[in-house]
Design an enzyme around this catalytic site. Structure first.
Site, PDB file in Angstrom:
ATOM      1  N   THR A 147       0.590  22.615  11.866  1.00 32.03           N
ATOM      2  CA  THR A 147      -0.431  23.931  12.538  1.00 32.03           C
ATOM      3  C   THR A 147      -1.274  22.816  13.611  1.00 32.03           C
ATOM      4  O   THR A 147      -2.916  22.957  13.090  1.00 32.03           O
ATOM      5  CB  THR A 147      -1.006  24.309  11.123  1.00 32.03           C
ATOM      6  OG1 THR A 147      -1.917  22.369   9.927  1.00 32.03           O
ATOM      7  CG2 THR A 147       0.232  24.792  10.110  1.00 32.03           C
ATOM      8  N   ARG A 264      -4.686  14.663  17.676  1.00 29.99           N
ATOM      9  CA  ARG A 264      -5.709  13.984  17.632  1.00 29.99           C
ATOM     10  C   ARG A 264      -5.129  12.269  17.713  1.00 29.99           C
ATOM     11  O   ARG A 264      -5.697  11.466  18.152  1.00 29.99           O
ATOM     12  CB  ARG A 264      -6.846  14.043  16.195  1.00 29.99           C
ATOM     13  CG  ARG A 264      -7.863  15.119  17.032  1.00 29.99           C
ATOM     14  CD  ARG A 264      -7.592  16.021  16.089  1.00 29.99           C
ATOM     15  NE  ARG A 264      -7.227  16.516  15.818  1.00 29.99           N
ATOM     16  CZ  ARG A 264      -6.795  18.306  16.147  1.00 29.99           C
ATOM     17  NH1 ARG A 264      -7.909  18.492  16.761  1.00 29.99           N
ATOM     18  NH2 ARG A 264      -6.448  19.002  15.974  1.00 29.99           N
ATOM     19  N   VAL A 288     -11.624  13.884  13.694  1.00 28.42           N
ATOM     20  CA  VAL A 288     -10.949  12.604  12.874  1.00 28.42           C
ATOM     21  C   VAL A 288      -9.710  12.281  13.292  1.00 28.42           C
ATOM     22  O   VAL A 288      -8.919  13.163  14.041  1.00 28.42           O
ATOM     23  CB  VAL A 288     -11.396  12.810  11.435  1.00 28.42           C
ATOM     24  CG1 VAL A 288      -9.875  14.665  11.641  1.00 28.42           C
ATOM     25  CG2 VAL A 288     -10.544  11.903  10.477  1.00 28.42           C
ATOM     26  N   GLU A 290      -7.257  10.561  11.575  1.00 29.35           N
ATOM     27  CA  GLU A 290      -5.959  10.685  10.246  1.00 29.35           C
ATOM     28  C   GLU A 290      -5.290   9.618   9.633  1.00 29.35           C
ATOM     29  O   GLU A 290      -4.914   8.521   8.811  1.00 29.35           O
ATOM     30  CB  GLU A 290      -6.077  11.904   9.045  1.00 29.35           C
ATOM     31  CG  GLU A 290      -6.627  12.477   9.147  1.00 29.35           C
ATOM     32  CD  GLU A 290      -8.029  12.781   8.284  1.00 29.35           C
ATOM     33  OE1 GLU A 290      -8.353  11.452   7.751  1.00 29.35           O
ATOM     34  OE2 GLU A 290      -8.623  13.660   6.709  1.00 29.35           O
ATOM     35  N   LYS A 407      12.893 -18.612 -17.779  1.00 33.25           N
ATOM     36  CA  LYS A 407      12.663 -18.788 -19.311  1.00 33.25           C
ATOM     37  C   LYS A 407      14.092 -20.227 -19.209  1.00 33.25           C
ATOM     38  O   LYS A 407      14.701 -20.855 -20.365  1.00 33.25           O
ATOM     39  CB  LYS A 407      13.911 -18.026 -19.291  1.00 33.25           C
ATOM     40  CG  LYS A 407      13.548 -16.556 -19.620  1.00 33.25           C
ATOM     41  CD  LYS A 407      13.913 -15.546 -20.144  1.00 33.25           C
ATOM     42  CE  LYS A 407      13.646 -13.711 -19.988  1.00 33.25           C
ATOM     43  NZ  LYS A 407      14.744 -13.000 -20.141  1.00 33.25           N
ATOM     44  N   LYS A 409      16.402 -21.083 -18.519  1.00 35.43           N
ATOM     45  CA  LYS A 409      18.214 -20.220 -19.242  1.00 35.43           C
ATOM     46  C   LYS A 409      18.824 -19.989 -18.188  1.00 35.43           C
ATOM     47  O   LYS A 409      18.849 -19.242 -17.573  1.00 35.43           O
ATOM     48  CB  LYS A 409      17.227 -18.836 -20.353  1.00 35.43           C
ATOM     49  CG  LYS A 409      18.274 -19.046 -21.474  1.00 35.43           C
ATOM     50  CD  LYS A 409      17.910 -18.196 -22.354  1.00 35.43           C
ATOM     51  CE  LYS A 409      18.326 -16.447 -21.852  1.00 35.43           C
ATOM     52  NZ  LYS A 409      17.024 -15.160 -22.821  1.00 35.43           N
TER      53      LYS A 409
END
Ligand SMILES: NC(=O)C1=CN([C@@H]2O[C@H](COP(=O)(O)OP(=O)(O)OC[C@H]3O[C@@H](n4cnc5c(N)ncnc54)[C@H](O)[C@@H]3O)[C@@H](O)[C@H]2O)C=CC1
Ligand SMILES: O=C(CO)COP(=O)(O)O
Length: 492
Positions: A147, A264, A288, A290, A407, A409
């Protein structure tokens, strides 16, 4: 949603916070559709100029109806409105919400049209507004799509999406913003819509940079397509609806922003590709950009969710780390060769659909962790009782590396073998790898866990997960059996 609050006797009214190109393009459309429009701006000179000239400097040739009211008084803009709309750039959403907070009444519909993700909190913008206003009765709607203000201000055909968790509110906004040239759809995937809105701007920067370097339509098409794949990957991990990404706010907005001369982000990228610094590019665009604001959060999200987002990362390196655009594009092209995203299996689709459901959705999710080597009836007892605490059981299965490094293990069965065994237990719905001690906090959120279960030999050690909203339960172990005991007995 309480319908009586919408029944105002006179015209429908909207307070628009922000008098940039997008706020003003929508103000014009709505005023021409007989809505009573009040526009608030933080900048007194902007209010002065708009109310005297009825022209916006960034929308030349567009006249604004004289019925639009302008004010610097946010109380005036927020009082007695059917809708309050946030149209300030993303970096001002939090401060604007703080200013508006005293004047927001219960059940108010609040629409956000800004696109971004807050840098420090990683919140989407409706989440930021929700965070500040802190009122459960409000209805927060994200209104987003392909838009460009320059076209909407000229009455050119446009489609947009009204996204809200509350369908009535989404429909109210749908009707409110529908005009002879604007077609509005609804969607309930608010997070997906907002993630799309923020990320497509970064991909548009990339498309602009590519154009500025002199590359052509092939490169742009590749960036759009692979950019969408990155957006979908992150969205999928966060729990958004896949379909959103192929919709207006995903693919639609990506196409318009990556191809339009009005964008932009595209313009700024182009200037950077031509050799300008990001700061010079933003200054020259004069509105701006963004995509630049969204970069810190996008990078953090990609790292947190371990999602491969090479285009986003490359744009970040160019914008924030000074990488030369040409070198950056070459590095992007030289990455390891791979296939296009494969189709997920039926199982993946099922798991995704389950895991996407948030807490309170009716399905209770339980998680437990362990090694489950030499699966025995003690394990089964624990898994059965864990499953009985909810509807869906996730097992965090310790990987071989984690067992060995943390661990000391060594398992008899490998991770894959242990995983296979667990997956064939009827109480287990999903097995995920446990790779680190501290992943539990993240897992609780990622998998929307309601209940965290461990054997009572861990009693008290995971109570901190209650802070994350999970119930913590320690189940008694079956006393006479353990993997260690089996191994010992067999060695006798
Ligand atoms: N322009 C467009 O075509 C579209 C823009 N959006 C989104 O809408 C948001 C606004 O974009 P634009 O209108 O293009 O931006 P813009 O750059 O035209 O907006 C500037 C406006 O921000 C406001 N502002 C400046 N300083 C402020 C402060 N300290 N506190 C509060 N407000 C302040 C002023 O009203 C100023 O006119 C962005 O998030 C953008 O991504 C979404 C769809 C289309
Ligand atoms: O979101 C937009 C169009 O849908 C506006 O994009 P730009 O900020 O890049 O112009």
């Amino acid at each position: 949603m309480k319908e009586e609050n919408r029944d105002m006797p006179d015209k429908q009214r909207i307070g628009i916070l922000g008098a940039g190109t997008w706020g003003m393009a929508l103000a014009r459309m709505l005023a021409n559709c007989d809505k009573e429009v009040t526009v608030w701006s933080a900048l007194p000179q902007e209010v002065e100029q708009l109310s005297t000239t009825h022209i916006h400097p960034k929308l030349p040739g567009v006249d604004f109806p004289e019925t639009i009211r302008y004010t610097t008084d946010i109380e005036e803009a927020c009082t007695n409105q059917n809708i309050i709309m946030f149209a300030v750039p993303s970096v001002f959403v939090r401060s604007t919400a703080e200013k508006a907070k005293p004047y927001i009444k219960d059940n108010q519909i609040i629409v956000d049209v800004a696109k971004g993700i807050e840098a420090d909190t990683f919140m989407t913008l409706t989440e930021v507004i929700e965070d500040v206003l802190d009122n459960d009765t409000l209805h927060l709607v994200a209104l987003s799509g392909p838009t460009h203000a320059e076209e909407v201000a000229r009455g050119l055909p446009t489609a947009i999406v009204s996204a809200c968790k509350n369908l009535d509110a989404a429909k109210y906004v749908q009707k409110f913003f529908s005009s002879p040239f604007m077609r509005v759809y609804t969607n309930n995937d608010v997070k997906g819509i907002e993630i799309c809105g923020a990320l497509k701007n970064i991909i548009a920067l990339a498309a602009g940079i590519s154009g500025g370097l002199g590359y052509g339509d092939n490169a742009r098409a590749a960036l759009i397509t692979r950019g969408l794949a990155e957006m979908e990957r992150l969205g999928g991990r966060i729990g958004c609806t896949p379909h959103t990404f192929s919709g207006l706010t995903g693919m639609g907005d990506l196409i318009v922003t990556c191809t339009s001369e009005f964008s932009r982000n595209n313009q700024a990228g182009h200037l950077i590709g031509e050799g300008k610094t990001p700061a010079e590019a933003v200054k020259e665009v004069g509105m701006v950009v963004e995509g630049i604001n969204a970069l810190p959060a996008a990078v953090q999200l990609a790292e947190t969710y371990k999602v491969d987002m090479p285009i986003v990362m490359t744009v970040n390196k160019i914008v924030n780390e000074g990488l030369n655009p040409k070198d950056a594009v070459n590095a992007l092209l030289q990455r390891d060769l791979k296939s296009e995203t494969p189709l997920p299996s039926i199982n993946d689709v099922f798991e995704e659909s389950v895991l996407r459901k948030t807490r309170k959705s009716g399905m209770k999710r339980v998680i437990t962790y362990g090694t489950f080597d030499l699966l025995h009836y003690g394990h089964i007892n624990l898994l059965r009782r864990a499953k009985e605490l909810g509807d869906y059981l996730i097992v965090g299965l310790s990987t071989d590396e984690f067992n060995w490094n943390e661990k000391q293990k060594k398992c008899y069965f490998t991770y894959e073998q242990r995983k296979q065994l667990l997956e064939s237990v009827r109480y287990v719905d999903l097995v995920i790898p446990e790779c680190a001690w501290d992943q539990k906090r993240k897992d609780v959120h990622e998998y929307h866990v309601d209940t965290f279960v461990m054997g009572d030999d861990w009693k008290g050690q995971f109570d901190f997960l209650e802070e994350e909203g999970a119930e913590v339960v320690y189940l008694p172990r079956t006393p006479e059996i353990s993997t260690t005991r089996i191994k010992k007995d067999l060695n006798k």
